[in-house]
Design a protein around this motif. Structure first.
Motif, PDB file in Angstrom:
ATOM      1  N   THR A  29     -44.163  19.184  43.096  1.00 61.76           N
ATOM      2  CA  THR A  29     -44.365  19.519  41.685  1.00 61.76           C
ATOM      3  C   THR A  29     -44.316  18.282  40.811  1.00 61.76           C
ATOM      4  O   THR A  29     -44.690  18.327  39.645  1.00 61.76           O
ATOM      5  CB  THR A  29     -43.288  20.500  41.205  1.00 61.76           C
ATOM      6  OG1 THR A  29     -41.995  19.946  41.490  1.00 61.76           O
ATOM      7  CG2 THR A  29     -43.431  21.839  41.898  1.00 61.76           C
ATOM      8  N   ILE A  30     -43.825  17.207  41.375  1.00 64.37           N
ATOM      9  CA  ILE A  30     -43.804  15.925  40.683  1.00 64.37           C
ATOM     10  C   ILE A  30     -44.236  14.848  41.665  1.00 64.37           C
ATOM     11  O   ILE A  30     -44.031  14.981  42.873  1.00 64.37           O
ATOM     12  CB  ILE A  30     -42.404  15.588  40.119  1.00 64.37           C
ATOM     13  CG1 ILE A  30     -41.330  15.687  41.213  1.00 64.37           C
ATOM     14  CG2 ILE A  30     -42.053  16.481  38.941  1.00 64.37           C
ATOM     15  CD1 ILE A  30     -39.947  15.296  40.759  1.00 64.37           C
ATOM     16  N   ALA A  31     -44.859  13.816  41.145  1.00 63.59           N
ATOM     17  CA  ALA A  31     -45.288  12.706  42.004  1.00 63.59           C
ATOM     18  C   ALA A  31     -44.267  11.580  41.894  1.00 63.59           C
ATOM     19  O   ALA A  31     -44.600  10.429  41.635  1.00 63.59           O
ATOM     20  CB  ALA A  31     -46.681  12.233  41.590  1.00 63.59           C
ATOM     21  N   SER A  32     -42.984  11.925  42.074  1.00 64.13           N
ATOM     22  CA  SER A  32     -41.924  10.947  41.849  1.00 64.13           C
ATOM     23  C   SER A  32     -41.602  10.101  43.075  1.00 64.13           C
ATOM     24  O   SER A  32     -40.984   9.042  42.953  1.00 64.13           O
ATOM     25  CB  SER A  32     -40.652  11.650  41.369  1.00 64.13           C
ATOM     26  OG  SER A  32     -40.174  12.540  42.348  1.00 64.13           O
ATOM     27  N   THR A  33     -41.984  10.575  44.277  1.00 62.06           N
ATOM     28  CA  THR A  33     -41.787   9.798  45.504  1.00 62.06           C
ATOM     29  C   THR A  33     -42.918  10.126  46.473  1.00 62.06           C
ATOM     30  O   THR A  33     -43.709  11.038  46.252  1.00 62.06           O
ATOM     31  CB  THR A  33     -40.447  10.138  46.207  1.00 62.06           C
ATOM     32  OG1 THR A  33     -40.554  11.421  46.834  1.00 62.06           O
ATOM     33  CG2 THR A  33     -39.277  10.125  45.247  1.00 62.06           C
ATOM     34  N   ASP A  34     -42.934   9.393  47.587  1.00 64.41           N
ATOM     35  CA  ASP A  34     -43.913   9.670  48.643  1.00 64.41           C
ATOM     36  C   ASP A  34     -43.315  10.567  49.726  1.00 64.41           C
ATOM     37  O   ASP A  34     -43.886  10.717  50.806  1.00 64.41           O
ATOM     38  CB  ASP A  34     -44.429   8.366  49.261  1.00 64.41           C
ATOM     39  CG  ASP A  34     -43.303   7.472  49.789  1.00 64.41           C
ATOM     40  OD1 ASP A  34     -42.203   7.992  50.077  1.00 64.41           O
ATOM     41  OD2 ASP A  34     -43.512   6.259  49.904  1.00 64.41           O
ATOM     42  N   ALA A  35     -42.180  11.198  49.430  1.00 68.82           N
ATOM     43  CA  ALA A  35     -41.474  12.026  50.415  1.00 68.82           C
ATOM     44  C   ALA A  35     -42.339  13.106  51.057  1.00 68.82           C
ATOM     45  O   ALA A  35     -42.160  13.405  52.237  1.00 68.82           O
ATOM     46  CB  ALA A  35     -40.243  12.673  49.774  1.00 68.82           C
ATOM     47  N   PRO A  36     -43.288  13.728  50.327  1.00 70.66           N
ATOM     48  CA  PRO A  36     -44.009  14.854  50.930  1.00 70.66           C
ATOM     49  C   PRO A  36     -44.725  14.540  52.239  1.00 70.66           C
ATOM     50  O   PRO A  36     -44.799  15.390  53.115  1.00 70.66           O
ATOM     51  CB  PRO A  36     -45.029  15.236  49.840  1.00 70.66           C
ATOM     52  CG  PRO A  36     -44.412  14.793  48.571  1.00 70.66           C
ATOM     53  CD  PRO A  36     -43.647  13.549  48.910  1.00 70.66           C
ATOM     54  N   CYS A  37     -45.260  13.342  52.375  1.00 73.18           N
ATOM     55  CA  CYS A  37     -46.135  13.069  53.513  1.00 73.18           C
ATOM     56  C   CYS A  37     -45.421  12.502  54.737  1.00 73.18           C
ATOM     57  O   CYS A  37     -46.020  12.386  55.796  1.00 73.18           O
ATOM     58  CB  CYS A  37     -47.249  12.112  53.093  1.00 73.18           C
ATOM     59  SG  CYS A  37     -48.495  12.901  52.042  1.00 73.18           S
ATOM     60  N   THR A  38     -44.155  12.149  54.611  1.00 76.81           N
ATOM     61  CA  THR A  38     -43.492  11.434  55.695  1.00 76.81           C
ATOM     62  C   THR A  38     -42.777  12.354  56.681  1.00 76.81           C
ATOM     63  O   THR A  38     -42.356  13.453  56.336  1.00 76.81           O
ATOM     64  CB  THR A  38     -42.459  10.437  55.134  1.00 76.81           C
ATOM     65  OG1 THR A  38     -41.474  11.166  54.395  1.00 76.81           O
ATOM     66  CG2 THR A  38     -43.119   9.424  54.213  1.00 76.81           C
ATOM     67  N   ALA A  39     -42.622  11.860  57.901  1.00 75.41           N
ATOM     68  CA  ALA A  39     -41.852  12.558  58.933  1.00 75.41           C
ATOM     69  C   ALA A  39     -40.399  12.100  58.848  1.00 75.41           C
ATOM     70  O   ALA A  39     -39.828  11.552  59.788  1.00 75.41           O
ATOM     71  CB  ALA A  39     -42.437  12.268  60.313  1.00 75.41           C
ATOM     72  N   LEU A  40     -39.833  12.327  57.685  1.00 72.58           N
ATOM     73  CA  LEU A  40     -38.516  11.782  57.379  1.00 72.58           C
ATOM     74  C   LEU A  40     -37.881  12.625  56.287  1.00 72.58           C
ATOM     75  O   LEU A  40     -38.559  13.072  55.360  1.00 72.58           O
ATOM     76  CB  LEU A  40     -38.682  10.341  56.883  1.00 72.58           C
ATOM     77  CG  LEU A  40     -37.431   9.571  56.468  1.00 72.58           C
ATOM     78  CD1 LEU A  40     -36.636   9.167  57.701  1.00 72.58           C
ATOM     79  CD2 LEU A  40     -37.808   8.335  55.661  1.00 72.58           C
ATOM     80  N   ALA A  41     -36.586  12.857  56.407  1.00 70.11           N
ATOM     81  CA  ALA A  41     -35.828  13.471  55.319  1.00 70.11           C
ATOM     82  C   ALA A  41     -34.612  12.592  55.057  1.00 70.11           C
ATOM     83  O   ALA A  41     -34.015  12.048  55.994  1.00 70.11           O
ATOM     84  CB  ALA A  41     -35.396  14.888  55.684  1.00 70.11           C
ATOM     85  N   VAL A  42     -34.269  12.421  53.794  1.00 73.46           N
ATOM     86  CA  VAL A  42     -33.103  11.632  53.419  1.00 73.46           C
ATOM     87  C   VAL A  42     -31.954  12.588  53.128  1.00 73.46           C
ATOM     88  O   VAL A  42     -32.062  13.450  52.259  1.00 73.46           O
ATOM     89  CB  VAL A  42     -33.389  10.749  52.190  1.00 73.46           C
ATOM     90  CG1 VAL A  42     -32.174   9.868  51.884  1.00 73.46           C
ATOM     91  CG2 VAL A  42     -34.619   9.883  52.417  1.00 73.46           C
ATOM     92  N   ILE A  43     -30.880  12.462  53.874  1.00 74.39           N
ATOM     93  CA  ILE A  43     -29.722  13.346  53.742  1.00 74.39           C
ATOM     94  C   ILE A  43     -28.659  12.643  52.898  1.00 74.39           C
ATOM     95  O   ILE A  43     -28.360  11.466  53.123  1.00 74.39           O
ATOM     96  CB  ILE A  43     -29.138  13.715  55.118  1.00 74.39           C
ATOM     97  CG1 ILE A  43     -30.249  14.165  56.081  1.00 74.39           C
ATOM     98  CG2 ILE A  43     -28.058  14.772  54.972  1.00 74.39           C
ATOM     99  CD1 ILE A  43     -30.996  15.394  55.642  1.00 74.39           C
ATOM    100  N   TYR A  44     -28.104  13.383  51.933  1.00 80.08           N
ATOM    101  CA  TYR A  44     -27.076  12.847  51.047  1.00 80.08           C
ATOM    102  C   TYR A  44     -25.745  13.553  51.293  1.00 80.08           C
ATOM    103  O   TYR A  44     -25.699  14.660  51.835  1.00 80.08           O
ATOM    104  CB  TYR A  44     -27.485  13.030  49.581  1.00 80.08           C
ATOM    105  CG  TYR A  44     -28.673  12.184  49.181  1.00 80.08           C
ATOM    106  CD1 TYR A  44     -28.504  10.927  48.604  1.00 80.08           C
ATOM    107  CD2 TYR A  44     -29.973  12.637  49.405  1.00 80.08           C
ATOM    108  CE1 TYR A  44     -29.589  10.144  48.246  1.00 80.08           C
ATOM    109  CE2 TYR A  44     -31.071  11.863  49.059  1.00 80.08           C
ATOM    110  CZ  TYR A  44     -30.870  10.615  48.477  1.00 80.08           C
ATOM    111  OH  TYR A  44     -31.956   9.844  48.139  1.00 80.08           O
ATOM    112  N   THR A  45     -24.671  12.912  50.850  1.00 79.78           N
ATOM    113  CA  THR A  45     -23.354  13.541  50.900  1.00 79.78           C
ATOM    114  C   THR A  45     -23.236  14.546  49.756  1.00 79.78           C
ATOM    115  O   THR A  45     -24.082  14.583  48.857  1.00 79.78           O
ATOM    116  CB  THR A  45     -22.232  12.497  50.751  1.00 79.78           C
ATOM    117  OG1 THR A  45     -22.301  11.941  49.424  1.00 79.78           O
ATOM    118  CG2 THR A  45     -22.366  11.385  51.776  1.00 79.78           C
TER     119      THR A  45
END
Length: 368
Positions: free
Chosen positions: A119-135
């Protein structure tokens, strides 16, 4: 001994255009007939009115669930349990980067296909085979490396153009670092985001990403400030979502994202967008590389046109505390982070001093 192969990885489908949310059923039916939709709160009503209504009209099932703001192990397990209870056979993520990362993680743990609607173009996260996990406190915890990219990424320009300008600008910032990090990783023969060697194709896509930003950023910012969908906006979204994602994944990351990860330890910056912090990481990387002035000039021009924060004070830092920023440098230089993809040996002291110099550089350009 076999050498590590070079790779190019990408979503199976990338679709960009207007009014695509109400056509969700056209994409879901290729992968399943019972969708569990993880959605940001602000668009949840539209998801119910448009997407779920369209699914039902097409003879498919679908239910939506609000994302609880942070991509943590707890949230991923909560969403996964709900998807399992619904007997969903396809996961859909609709929202910002953390929402989409959570959808990718749920799909991975439950071995289901995943479709993403940024819904926003704030990162390139959608296309990657990667997820960033936070605490639970919002600090970077780890990368979750996924065996494959999302099955489909659908960029609805009418939704993205309506998002706050700051988010769009943050996407420009995240994408701006793509070429410089891929270039460094390729020169170092480092490791890309799928833990293979960077490819020349990845470097080429990253370079095209930078070219599209340089050519279109002025007109794209005009468009998004007026919530208009234009060719310049579309090309910029192609750069910030697709080319940045695929270019970074195949080309690799370096100092800019390592510094961003370290900055999660600074409480004053917890409200800063990912792409805003990556911009400072990029300036730090350019200092470490002693990049040519013409290159820095163009990077700073794009930062200014996008309205991104240039200095740490602009980003929200109230006081520069040396111990705090030495901790940032330590995290950035940790084993396994992407600082190791720089083509020179770097110490914690090197990175700390480069960050100090990058902020001074930013102050100089800001006042120029």
């Amino acid at each position: 001994m076999n050498k590590t192969p070079r790779t190019v990885t990408s979503p199976k489908k990338f679709v960009i255009g207007r009014g695509l949310l109400q056509q969700m059923h056209d994409y879901v039916k290729d992968f399943g007939d019972n969708a569990f939709i993880i959605s940001d709160e602000f668009i949840l009503q539209r998801v119910n009115d448009e997407a779920i209504a369209g699914l039902k009209q097409a003879g498919l099932k679908g239910v939506s669930e609000k994302f609880n703001y942070e991509c943590t192990e707890v949230e991923i397990k909560r969403l996964g349990a709900l998807a399992e209870a619904q007997q969903a056979n396809v996961i859909v993520g609709i929202g910002g980067g953390k929402t989409l990362d959570s959808a990718k993680a749920v799909a991975y743990y439950h071995k289901l296909p995943v479709i993403l609607f940024p819904t926003i173009a704030s990162t390139d996260a959608p296309c990657t085979a990667l997820a960033v996990i936070y605490t639970e406190q919002g600090e970077f915890e780890r990368y979750l490396f996924l065996p494959q990219n999302p099955d489909a990424v659908i960029a609805d320009t009418s939704i993205i153009a309506a998002a706050p300008v700051r988010f769009f600008a943050a996407g420009v910032g995240d994408a701006l670092a793509t070429y410089f990090e891929a270039r460094a990783c390729y020169a170092a023969d480092g490791v890309n985001l799928v833990l293979k060697k960077p490819s020349r194709t990845g470097l080429g896509l990253a370079q095209l990403c930078y070219q599209l930003l340089s050519e279109n950023v002025d007109a794209a910012m005009d468009a998004v400030k007026n919530k208009a969908s234009t060719p310049a906006l579309e090309q910029t979204i192609e750069a910030t979502i697709y080319l940045s994602g695929v270019g970074a994944e195949a080309g690799g990351l370096a100092a800019a994202h390592a510094v961003n990860n370290g900055m999660s330890a600074v409480p004053d910056l917890h409200r800063a967008q990912h792409g805003e912090k990556v911009v400072f990481g990029l300036l730090t990387q350019l200092v470490l590389e002693n990049a040519p002035r013409a290159e820095i000039d163009e990077v700073v021009r794009i930062i200014k046109v996008a309205g991104l924060p240039l200095t740490l004070q602009d980003m929200g830092l109230k006081t520069f505390v040396e111990a705090e920023w030495r901790k940032v440098a330590e995290i950035a230089c940790a084993d396994g982070d992407t600082m190791g993809n720089m083509p020179m040996e770097l110490t914690v002291d090197d990175v700390y001093e480069a960050m100090v110099a990058a902020n001074a550089l930013a102050e100089r350009y800001k006042n120029a």
